[in-house]
Scaffold this motif. Structure first.
Motif, PDB file in Angstrom:
ATOM      1  N   ARG A  53      58.159   8.110  34.882  1.00 35.65           N
ATOM      2  CA  ARG A  53      57.224   8.966  35.868  1.00 35.65           C
ATOM      3  C   ARG A  53      55.747   8.553  35.511  1.00 35.65           C
ATOM      4  O   ARG A  53      55.009   8.311  36.326  1.00 35.65           O
ATOM      5  CB  ARG A  53      57.624  10.082  35.933  1.00 35.65           C
ATOM      6  N   GLN A  54      55.452   8.885  34.123  1.00 39.34           N
ATOM      7  CA  GLN A  54      54.028   8.753  33.744  1.00 39.34           C
ATOM      8  C   GLN A  54      53.639   6.991  33.891  1.00 39.34           C
ATOM      9  O   GLN A  54      52.517   6.966  34.249  1.00 39.34           O
ATOM     10  CB  GLN A  54      53.743   9.194  32.249  1.00 39.34           C
ATOM     11  N   TYR A  55      54.586   6.268  33.557  1.00 34.29           N
ATOM     12  CA  TYR A  55      53.986   4.804  33.687  1.00 34.29           C
ATOM     13  C   TYR A  55      53.819   4.657  35.220  1.00 34.29           C
ATOM     14  O   TYR A  55      52.877   3.855  35.528  1.00 34.29           O
ATOM     15  CB  TYR A  55      55.038   4.105  32.999  1.00 34.29           C
ATOM     16  N   GLN A  56      54.772   4.892  35.786  1.00 35.71           N
ATOM     17  CA  GLN A  56      54.645   4.661  37.541  1.00 35.71           C
ATOM     18  C   GLN A  56      53.312   5.325  38.122  1.00 35.71           C
ATOM     19  O   GLN A  56      52.667   4.708  38.746  1.00 35.71           O
ATOM     20  CB  GLN A  56      55.644   5.528  38.260  1.00 35.71           C
ATOM     21  N   GLN A  57      52.944   6.447  37.602  1.00 35.22           N
ATOM     22  CA  GLN A  57      51.740   6.981  37.975  1.00 35.22           C
ATOM     23  C   GLN A  57      50.582   6.395  37.666  1.00 35.22           C
ATOM     24  O   GLN A  57      49.526   6.021  38.183  1.00 35.22           O
ATOM     25  CB  GLN A  57      51.820   8.572  37.571  1.00 35.22           C
ATOM     26  N   LEU A  58      50.561   5.834  36.379  1.00 31.63           N
ATOM     27  CA  LEU A  58      49.377   4.874  35.901  1.00 31.63           C
ATOM     28  C   LEU A  58      49.421   3.799  36.669  1.00 31.63           C
ATOM     29  O   LEU A  58      48.356   3.148  36.979  1.00 31.63           O
ATOM     30  CB  LEU A  58      49.645   4.482  34.387  1.00 31.63           C
ATOM     31  N   ARG A  59      50.502   3.074  36.956  1.00 30.76           N
ATOM     32  CA  ARG A  59      50.421   1.951  37.920  1.00 30.76           C
ATOM     33  C   ARG A  59      49.586   2.225  39.202  1.00 30.76           C
ATOM     34  O   ARG A  59      48.885   1.398  39.790  1.00 30.76           O
ATOM     35  CB  ARG A  59      51.722   1.558  38.033  1.00 30.76           C
ATOM     36  N   ILE A  60      50.054   3.228  39.712  1.00 38.04           N
ATOM     37  CA  ILE A  60      49.453   3.770  41.061  1.00 38.04           C
ATOM     38  C   ILE A  60      47.775   3.977  40.973  1.00 38.04           C
ATOM     39  O   ILE A  60      47.038   3.401  41.598  1.00 38.04           O
ATOM     40  CB  ILE A  60      49.984   4.952  41.711  1.00 38.04           C
ATOM     41  N   ASP A  61      47.664   4.613  39.614  1.00 36.82           N
ATOM     42  CA  ASP A  61      46.112   4.941  39.562  1.00 36.82           C
ATOM     43  C   ASP A  61      45.172   3.794  39.303  1.00 36.82           C
ATOM     44  O   ASP A  61      44.127   3.637  39.951  1.00 36.82           O
ATOM     45  CB  ASP A  61      46.142   5.790  38.283  1.00 36.82           C
ATOM     46  N   TYR A  62      45.755   2.842  38.636  1.00 37.14           N
ATOM     47  CA  TYR A  62      44.762   1.504  38.188  1.00 37.14           C
ATOM     48  C   TYR A  62      45.186   0.537  39.312  1.00 37.14           C
ATOM     49  O   TYR A  62      44.207   0.079  39.400  1.00 37.14           O
ATOM     50  CB  TYR A  62      45.461   0.923  36.948  1.00 37.14           C
TER      51      TYR A  62
END
Length: 101
Positions: free
Chosen positions: A69-78
């Motif tokens: 979940r955190q990795y996916q959110q980082l992808r979205i953020d970046y």
């Protein structure tokens, strides 16, 4: 430091936490990849080996789900999209695991 370097640094700093079904076991995945498994004292004393294993398993799966979940959110953020991040589907218990419950 460019944004791609920051992205990889942020991915490396992910700290994921998972709790077991009954919240007797906590698994913490630190940024360096080390895992801490904490078992609340006394609670598993009356459990069978299979029940203890199930508690640890569900805590590990929860930690993996939190990391994803955190990795996916980082992808979205970046990058504005989670493209390239596969959905995490927890494994289904096998027939032998299901019989021990």
């Amino acid at each position: 430091m460019n944004s791609l370097t920051r992205y990889f640094a942020d991915v490396g700093r992910i700290r994921a936490v998972g709790l077991s079904t009954n919240q007797w076991v906590e698994v913490v995945r630190h940024h360096d990849g080390d895992l801490d498994v904490r078992i609340r004292p006394g609670l598993l004393r009356r459990c069978t080996e299979e029940e203890v294993a199930a508690e640890i398993r569900t805590a590990l799966i929860a930690a993996v789900a939190d990391h994803r979940r955190q990795y996916q959110q980082l992808r979205i953020d970046y990058f504005g999209s989670s493209l390239g991040v596969e959905e995490f589907t927890p494994p289904q218990p096998s027939d032998s695991q299901e019989q021990t419950r």
